[in-house]
Design a protein around this motif. Structure first.
Motif, PDB file in Angstrom:
ATOM      1  N   ALA A  70      38.219  43.399  34.124  1.00  0.00           N
ATOM      2  CA  ALA A  70      39.090  44.486  33.668  1.00  0.00           C
ATOM      3  C   ALA A  70      40.164  44.819  34.692  1.00  0.00           C
ATOM      4  O   ALA A  70      41.291  45.178  34.327  1.00  0.00           O
ATOM      5  N   GLU A  71      39.818  44.706  35.968  1.00  0.00           N
ATOM      6  CA  GLU A  71      40.762  45.085  37.025  1.00  0.00           C
ATOM      7  C   GLU A  71      42.021  44.225  36.950  1.00  0.00           C
ATOM      8  O   GLU A  71      43.128  44.705  37.203  1.00  0.00           O
ATOM      9  N   ASN A  97      35.804  47.837  27.871  1.00  0.00           N
ATOM     10  CA  ASN A  97      35.860  47.766  29.325  1.00  0.00           C
ATOM     11  C   ASN A  97      37.298  47.877  29.835  1.00  0.00           C
ATOM     12  O   ASN A  97      37.564  48.566  30.817  1.00  0.00           O
ATOM     13  N   THR A  98      38.198  47.204  29.145  1.00  0.00           N
ATOM     14  CA  THR A  98      39.554  47.040  29.673  1.00  0.00           C
ATOM     15  C   THR A  98      40.558  48.082  29.179  1.00  0.00           C
ATOM     16  O   THR A  98      41.397  48.561  29.944  1.00  0.00           O
TER      17      THR A  98
END
Ligand SMILES: Cc1cc2nc3c(=O)[nH]c(=O)nc-3n(C[C@H](O)[C@H](O)[C@H](O)COP(=O)(O)OP(=O)(O)OC[C@H]3O[C@@H](n4cnc5c(N)ncnc54)[C@H](O)[C@@H]3O)c2cc1C
Ligand SMILES: Nc1ncnc2c1ncn2[C@@H]1O[C@H](COP(=O)(O)O)[C@@H](O)[C@H]1O
Lengths: 309, 249
Positions: A70-71, A97-98
C-alpha cells in the motif's frame, strides 16, 4: 468527467472483482480508464483493455508494485488519480488496504463499500453490519470510492478495445517489504463470486468434519465458507470467513450449516437469493432469514443431502 | 518503545441498530455503548508487548465527546498506562480522526500505533491507513500476528487469498484483525486503579487541526427485509423445494 478504476489482479489474471467495480464506475456517468499496477503484468493490461466500456488502460509495471504494498501503490494511484474526478476500487483486501491511503494523500474522504450510486456525488452504503443503509453525499470534488462487488453486476470481460499505455512513475516508499504469503489453494469457485456457497459453523465441531461439506459442494459447484467461530476455533483458514468483517457473499443459494445466525454473520450473506439453514436448534436466529429451514442434526442431514442431490 | 492505541466508543456489538422512522439517523437512544471490539484487540496487543518487555509505555487515545473517556478508562483497566481524549463535538469522519491522531503522534512520538481494522458502527475501515499516509508510516493492516524485531516489525495480514507477511520499518501502524489475540477481562482492582491513571484532554486546536466534514448523511433506511421462509420436514422435501420451487439446483 473521468473515472479511474483500480484493477485487482495477481500479475497474470484480471480478477472478476474489477468487472463489478467497472459497472459501479459506469453509474458515475464518466469515461472509464483502468490502472493496472503490478510487476510483469502486461497480460493483465491486455485483459483490462478487452473489458467492455473502458476507454484507456494504464499499466504501471515495476517491481515496487509486485505485491501491492500500500505504501508504494497509494503514491502511484494518488499521482495518476490527480487527473481524474473519481478513483474507484473493488472493496477487496487490496482495495481496503490501499484506497484510504490514497484518499488521505488527496485530502478527501473515502466512501467505503458502496452498494448504490444515486448520483455523481451521492451513494448508498451499509453501516452497522448492514442493519442500516445510509445515503451519503460528498462535498469533495474528487471521489475516492470502494465498491461492494456483490452489489453490482460484472461488466462484460470481452468486447472492449481500449488503448494501453505504460505509466513510467515509480514510487518505492522504502518503508515496507513483502516477506511471504500462504495462499489457500482450491479448485472450487471463488467464495465472493460463486453461484452457490455452503458454510459451516461451530456446529461442525472440528476441521475434519468440514469434509462433510465437500461432497455437497462438488455436486453443486459450490464454494465453501465458514462463520467466525469456525475460523477462530481453527477448523478452517481465515479466508473462508463470511460476515461483517469477513467476506461478503450474495450467491443464488447459500446453505448455512451449524451456524446460529449472529448479526455479524448475517451481514455477510443475507443478500443471497435463497438461504437454507440446517441447525438442530429450532429457535436459532438463522431461521429468521432462511427461505428453507431444516431442523436436524447436521451429522445426519449432510450425508443424506449429499446422497439425494 | 512507546505504543499508541486508538480506541473508539461504539454501540455494543450485540445491539441490532435500527434506522429512526423518519430516516433522519439511527436510533441510539438508551443503547449500550462499548469499546469497539477491534480496538479492544489493539489494546490487548499493546499490553502484551509491554508485558513482554518490548513496549515501555502504552497510551490509549480516543477522539470524541466526553463520554469516550469511559472507553479510555476501559483501556486503562486493561493495562494501558495513560489516556488522551481529543474532544470533538459529535462523531468525526475517519480523515479528521486520522489528522487528529497524527497530531497526537507528533506529540508523543510512538514507535508503534495500533488501531482496529474497522469500527463496527460506520464499517469504514479507513483510519489506520489514512494515518499511515499522513505520517508517511508503513502499515500492517488486518493483522493476525505482530512481531517486533529491533528496528522493524513483521506483520502477518489476513488477506482475501489467505495470509501475507510484510516487514515494516518502525515507526509503523498496525490495524488488528479478529485472530490477533483474545482480549482479557478487566479485573475489579484494575478497574479501580484505572480511575486514577492520567488522562489528558486536548482540543483539535491544540493539535493544529481544523475539524471539517466532507460527507453528509442524507438519510438512513432499513435494508430490504427478508421474510422468514418455511421449515421443511426432511431432506427430501428440502431437495424438492430447491429443485422445483426455488429452482436453484
Ligand atoms: C467485531 C466482531 C466481528 C465479527 N465478525 C464476524 C464475521 O465476519 N462473521 C461471522 O460469522 N461472525 C462474526 N462475528 C462473530 C459472531 O458474533 C458470532 O459469534 C459467530 O458468527 C458465531 O458463529 P457460529 O454461528 O458458527 O457459532 P454459534 O453461535 O456457537 O452457533 C453454532 C450453531 O450450531 C448449531 N449446532 C451445533 N451442533 C449442531 C449439530 N450437530 N447439528 C446442527 N446444528 C448444530 C447450534 O444449534 C448453533 O446454532 C463477529 C463478532 C464480533 C464481535
Ligand atoms: N473517534 C475515534 N477515536 C479513536 N480511534 C478511532 C476513532 N475512529 C476510528 N478510530 C480508530 O480507527 C479504527 C478504524 O476505524 P474506521 O476507519 O472508522 O473503521 C478503529 O478501530 C480505531 O482504532
Amino acid at each position: 468527467m473521468s473515472t479511474l478504476v483500480i484493477a485487482e489482479h495477481d500479475n497474470s489474471a484480471l480478477s472478476g472483482a474489477t468487472l463489478n467495480a467497472v459497472t459501479a464506475a459506469q453509474a458515475l456517468g464518466a469515461d472509464i480508464d483502468i490502472l493496472v499496477a503490478g510487476a510483469n503484468c502486461a497480460a493483465v493490461g491486455e485483459q483490462a483493455a478487452a473489458v467492455a466500456g473502458v476507454n484507456k488502460v494504464l499499466v504501471a509495471d515495476n517491481a515496487a508494485y509486485e505485491h501491492q504494498l500500500a505504501e508504494n501503490v497509494a503514491l502511484l494511484i494518488a499521482e495518476v488519480g490527480a487527473n481524474y474526478d473519481n478513483v474507484v476500487s473493488p472493496a477487496t483486501s487490496n482495495g481496503k488496504n490501499t484506497m484510504p491511503r490514497v484518499a488521505a494523500l488527496l485530502d478527501v474522504a473515502q466512501i467505503s463499500d458502496i452498494i448504490g450510486v444515486e448520483s455523481a456525488d451521492t451513494f448508498k452504503r451499509p453501516i452497522y453490519a448492514g442493519n442500516v443503509i445510509a445515503t451519503v453525499q460528498t462535498s469533495d470534488a474528487k471521489k475516492v470510492i470502494t465498491v461492494r462487488t456483490t452489489a453490482f453486476d460484472a461488466a462484460a470481460a470481452e468486447g472492449g478495445s481500449a488503448s494501453v499505455e505504460a505509466v513510467g512513475a515509480v514510487h518505492d516508499a522504502g518503508i515496507s517489504t513483502f516477506v511471504g504469503e500462504e495462499l489457500a489453494k482450491s479448485d472450487r469457485p471463488e467464495l465472493t463470486a460463486a453461484p452457490v456457497v455452503i458454510s459451516g459453523g461451530r456446529g461442525m465441531q472440528n476441521g475434519d468434519n468440514f469434509k462433510l461439506l465437500d461432497g455437497i459442494a462438488d455436486k453443486l459447484g459450490a464454494a465453501i465458507g465458514a462463520s467466525r467461530a469456525a475460523v477462530d476455533a481453527g477448523f478452517v483458514p481465515n479466508d473462508m470467513q463470511v460476515g461483517q468483517t469477513g467476506k461478503i457473499v450474495a450467491p443464488d443459494l447459500y446453505i448455512a450449516v451449524g451456524i446460529s445466525g449472529a448479526i455479524q454473520h448475517l451481514a455477510g450473506m443475507k443478500d443471497s437469493k435463497v438461504i437454507v439453514a440446517i441447525n438442530k436448534d429450532e429457535d436459532a436466529p438463522i431461521f429468521q432469514v432462511a427461505d428453507y429451514g431444516l431442523v436436524a442434526d447436521l451429522f445426519d442431514a449432510l450425508p443424506e443431502l449429499e446422497a439425494k442431490l | 518503545m512507546k505504543v499508541l492505541v486508538a480506541v473508539k466508543r461504539v454501540v455494543d456489538y450485540n445491539v441490532k441498530v435500527r434506522a429512526k422512522g423518519d430516516g433522519s439517523d439511527v436510533d441510539l437512544n438508551n443503547v449500550k455503548m462499548a469499546i469497539n471490539p477491534f480496538c479492544e484487540i489493539a489494546v490487548e496487543e499493546a499490553v502484551r508487548l509491554k508485558e513482554a518487555g518490548v513496549a515501555t509505555e502504552v497510551i490509549a487515545v480516543s477522539v470524541g465527546e466526553k463520554a469516550c473517556q469511559e472507553q479510555i478508562r476501559t483501556a486503562l483497566a486493561l493495562g494501558a498506562d495513560r489516556g488522551i481524549q481529543v474532544e470533538t463535538e459529535g462523531s468525526v469522519e475517519p480523515l479528521v480522526v486520522a489528522k487528529l491522531l497524527k497530531g497526537v503522534v507528533e506529540k508523543e512520538q510512538p514507535q508503534l500505533v495500533i488501531l482496529g481494522k474497522q469500527s463496527i458502527d460506520g464499517d469504514n475501515n479507513q483510519t489506520g491507513q489514512m494515518l499511515g499516509a499522513l505520517t508517511n508510516m508503513a502499515q500492517g493492516t488486518f493483522a493476525s500476528e505482530v512481531k517486533i524485531d529491533g528496528e522493524t516489525v513483521n506483520v502477518t495480514r489476513e488477506v482475501d487469498g489467505g495470509l501475507q507477511t510484510v516487514q515494516l520499518k518502525l515507526p509503523a501502524i498496525v490495524t488488528t484483525d479478529l485472530r490477533l489475540n483474545e482480549p482479557r477481562y478487566a479485573s475489579l482492582p484494575n478497574i479501580m486503579k484505572a480511575k486514577k491513571k492520567q488522562l489528558d484532554v486536548y482540543s483539535p486546536a491544540d493539535l493544529g487541526v481544523e475539524v471539517k466534514s466532507h460527507l453528509s448523511q442524507l438519510k438512513v433506511e432499513p435494508p430490504a427485509e427478508r421474510q422468514a421462509g418455511i421449515k421443511v420436514e426432511d431432506v427430501d422435501q428440502l431437495v424438492d423445494k430447491l429443485k422445483n420451487e426455488a429452482k436453484v439446483i
